[in-house]
Design an enzyme around this catalytic site. Sequence first.
Site, mmCIF file in Angstrom:
data_model
loop_
_atom_site.group_PDB
_atom_site.id
_atom_site.type_symbol
_atom_site.label_atom_id
_atom_site.label_comp_id
_atom_site.label_asym_id
_atom_site.label_seq_id
_atom_site.Cartn_x
_atom_site.Cartn_y
_atom_site.Cartn_z
ATOM 1 N N MET A 55 -77.969 -0.085 -22.704
ATOM 2 C CA MET A 55 -78.678 -1.367 -22.615
ATOM 3 C C MET A 55 -78.192 -2.303 -23.714
ATOM 4 S SD MET A 55 -80.511 -1.084 -19.989
ATOM 5 C CE MET A 55 -81.190 -2.738 -20.110
ATOM 6 N N MET A 110 -86.950 2.028 -15.223
ATOM 7 C CA MET A 110 -87.545 1.679 -16.519
ATOM 8 C C MET A 110 -89.035 1.978 -16.399
ATOM 9 S SD MET A 110 -85.377 -1.785 -17.061
ATOM 10 C CE MET A 110 -84.935 -1.799 -15.329
ATOM 11 N N HIS A 167 -82.134 1.952 -11.547
ATOM 12 C CA HIS A 167 -82.407 2.011 -12.989
ATOM 13 C C HIS A 167 -83.919 2.089 -13.193
ATOM 14 C CE1 HIS A 167 -82.073 -0.405 -17.052
ATOM 15 N NE2 HIS A 167 -82.521 0.824 -17.229
ATOM 16 N N MET A 202 -89.321 -1.380 -12.614
ATOM 17 C CA MET A 202 -90.139 -1.503 -13.840
ATOM 18 C C MET A 202 -91.608 -1.273 -13.501
ATOM 19 S SD MET A 202 -88.455 -4.889 -15.518
ATOM 20 C CE MET A 202 -86.677 -5.188 -15.484
ATOM 21 N N ASP A 222 -75.578 -2.850 -19.446
ATOM 22 C CA ASP A 222 -76.575 -3.639 -18.722
ATOM 23 C C ASP A 222 -77.323 -4.600 -19.643
ATOM 24 O OD1 ASP A 222 -78.526 -4.502 -16.964
ATOM 25 O OD2 ASP A 222 -79.500 -2.553 -16.741
ATOM 26 N N ASP A 266 -83.383 -2.681 -10.447
ATOM 27 C CA ASP A 266 -84.210 -2.497 -11.639
ATOM 28 C C ASP A 266 -85.663 -2.206 -11.260
ATOM 29 O OD1 ASP A 266 -82.399 -2.907 -13.861
ATOM 30 O OD2 ASP A 266 -82.145 -4.926 -13.058
ATOM 31 N N HIS A 307 -77.186 -2.807 -8.324
ATOM 32 C CA HIS A 307 -78.057 -2.307 -9.391
ATOM 33 C C HIS A 307 -79.498 -2.745 -9.116
ATOM 34 C CE1 HIS A 307 -78.763 -0.986 -13.590
ATOM 35 N NE2 HIS A 307 -79.607 -2.001 -13.660
ATOM 36 N N GLY A 333 -86.560 -5.138 -19.524
ATOM 37 C CA GLY A 333 -87.796 -5.786 -19.086
ATOM 38 C C GLY A 333 -87.554 -7.073 -18.317
ATOM 39 N N PHE A 334 -86.521 -7.798 -18.704
ATOM 40 C CA PHE A 334 -86.301 -9.097 -18.061
ATOM 41 C C PHE A 334 -84.812 -9.391 -17.908
ATOM 42 C CE2 PHE A 334 -90.326 -9.084 -20.234
ATOM 43 C CZ PHE A 334 -91.197 -9.567 -19.264
ATOM 44 N N GLY A 335 -84.497 -10.123 -16.851
ATOM 45 C CA GLY A 335 -83.135 -10.615 -16.695
ATOM 46 C C GLY A 335 -82.953 -11.859 -17.558
ATOM 47 N N GLY A 336 -81.719 -12.282 -17.706
ATOM 48 C CA GLY A 336 -81.440 -13.555 -18.365
ATOM 49 C C GLY A 336 -81.591 -13.574 -19.875
ATOM 50 N N GLY A 395 -77.433 -9.205 -20.358
ATOM 51 C CA GLY A 395 -76.817 -10.329 -21.062
ATOM 52 C C GLY A 395 -75.311 -10.441 -20.886
ATOM 53 N N GLY A 410 -76.826 -9.727 -13.776
ATOM 54 C CA GLY A 410 -77.865 -10.348 -12.954
ATOM 55 C C GLY A 410 -77.676 -11.845 -12.884
ATOM 56 N N SER A 439 -77.224 -7.070 -10.425
ATOM 57 C CA SER A 439 -78.617 -6.642 -10.543
ATOM 58 C C SER A 439 -79.472 -7.555 -9.666
ATOM 59 C CB SER A 439 -79.071 -6.758 -12.002
ATOM 60 O OG SER A 439 -80.491 -6.812 -12.043
HETATM 61 C C1 DX5 Z 1 -83.030 -5.603 -17.862
HETATM 62 C C2 DX5 Z 1 -82.399 -5.057 -16.600
HETATM 63 C C3 DX5 Z 1 -81.056 -5.644 -16.302
HETATM 64 C C4 DX5 Z 1 -81.079 -7.146 -16.194
HETATM 65 C C5 DX5 Z 1 -79.685 -7.690 -16.042
HETATM 66 O O1 DX5 Z 1 -84.206 -4.964 -18.101
HETATM 67 O O2 DX5 Z 1 -82.237 -3.675 -16.671
HETATM 68 O O3 DX5 Z 1 -80.450 -5.033 -15.190
HETATM 69 O O4 DX5 Z 1 -81.900 -7.602 -15.199
HETATM 70 O O5 DX5 Z 1 -79.789 -9.075 -15.937
HETATM 71 P P1 DX5 Z 1 -78.931 -10.083 -16.820
HETATM 72 O O6 DX5 Z 1 -77.477 -9.822 -16.449
HETATM 73 O O7 DX5 Z 1 -79.395 -11.423 -16.378
HETATM 74 O O8 DX5 Z 1 -79.206 -9.777 -18.243
HETATM 75 ZN ZN ZN Z 2 -80.897 -2.580 -15.198
#
Ligand code: DX5
Ligand code: ZN
Length: 229
Positions: free
Chosen positions: A137, A68, A66, A37, A183, A35, A33, A142-145, A185, A205, A8
């Site tokens: 999901m 969102m 993706h 948003m 997708d 994202d 991938h 909304g956020f990575g990590g 974590g 990601g 991602s």
């Molecule tokens: C979350 C995104 C994911 C996310 C994945 O809203 O759709 O694609 O960024 O990142 P990690 O692997 O860090 O959770």
């Molecule tokens: Zn995603």
Amino acid sequence: MRIEIAPSILSADFSNLLKDIKKCESAGVKILHIDVMDGRFVPNITIGPVVIESLRRKTKMILDTHLMITEPEKYIEPFAKAGSDWLTFHIEAVKNPSALIKKIKSLKLKAGISLNPATPVSELSKYLKELDLVLVMSVNPGFGGQGFIPSALKKISDLKNMTRLAEVSAKRAKNKNVKISVDGGINFDTIYGVVKSGADIVVAGNSVFRSGLSVARSIKKLKMSATKK
Ligand code: DX5
Ligand code: ZN
């Protein structure tokens, strides 16, 4: 079992995006991938078709987009035009998923539906035959990590069973190509359960771009961790 890791780019270095993308290519990545948003469907704003258009000129990897966003129906054409290969929208964001799947397919793209952690897989059953991809999901988007939500595992295996059953009942295995992507974590610890439960594609990601290892080593380690605990 063969799985694909789809990095991602949300966790990549946006001031050096091309560099990170080339690292993925050299590591043998086939699916990137992306994202998208809108600050409405999720509390964050990322990228739109202009970025995808630029990436399209630089890579042949599958651009797995993706969405969102609310009202995804308004943006299917711009993303198709920009060069997305796969378009996945959220079932929570639309009233008529079938119409949207048809629209995506009419533009010769692969169509996917994504489910938030709180949305049951049963919501999908009537669309399964039309779909190319389901994106489960395992974090609230909304956020990575973020941390992996373990209840996603049961959803993956239920979905796997649903696709198998649908294949048998359809005889001609109409939807045998429905891919299950997961997708959020996913790291060296959580990937094992995700793959064991039936994922075909693993989106990652932070564990690709921010693991402290190189992109190539991270991907290798993810693939190894997917097969043994
Ligand atoms: C979350 C995104 C994911 C996310 C994945 O809203 O759709 O694609 O960024 O990142 P990690 O692997 O860090 O959770
Ligand atoms: Zn995603």
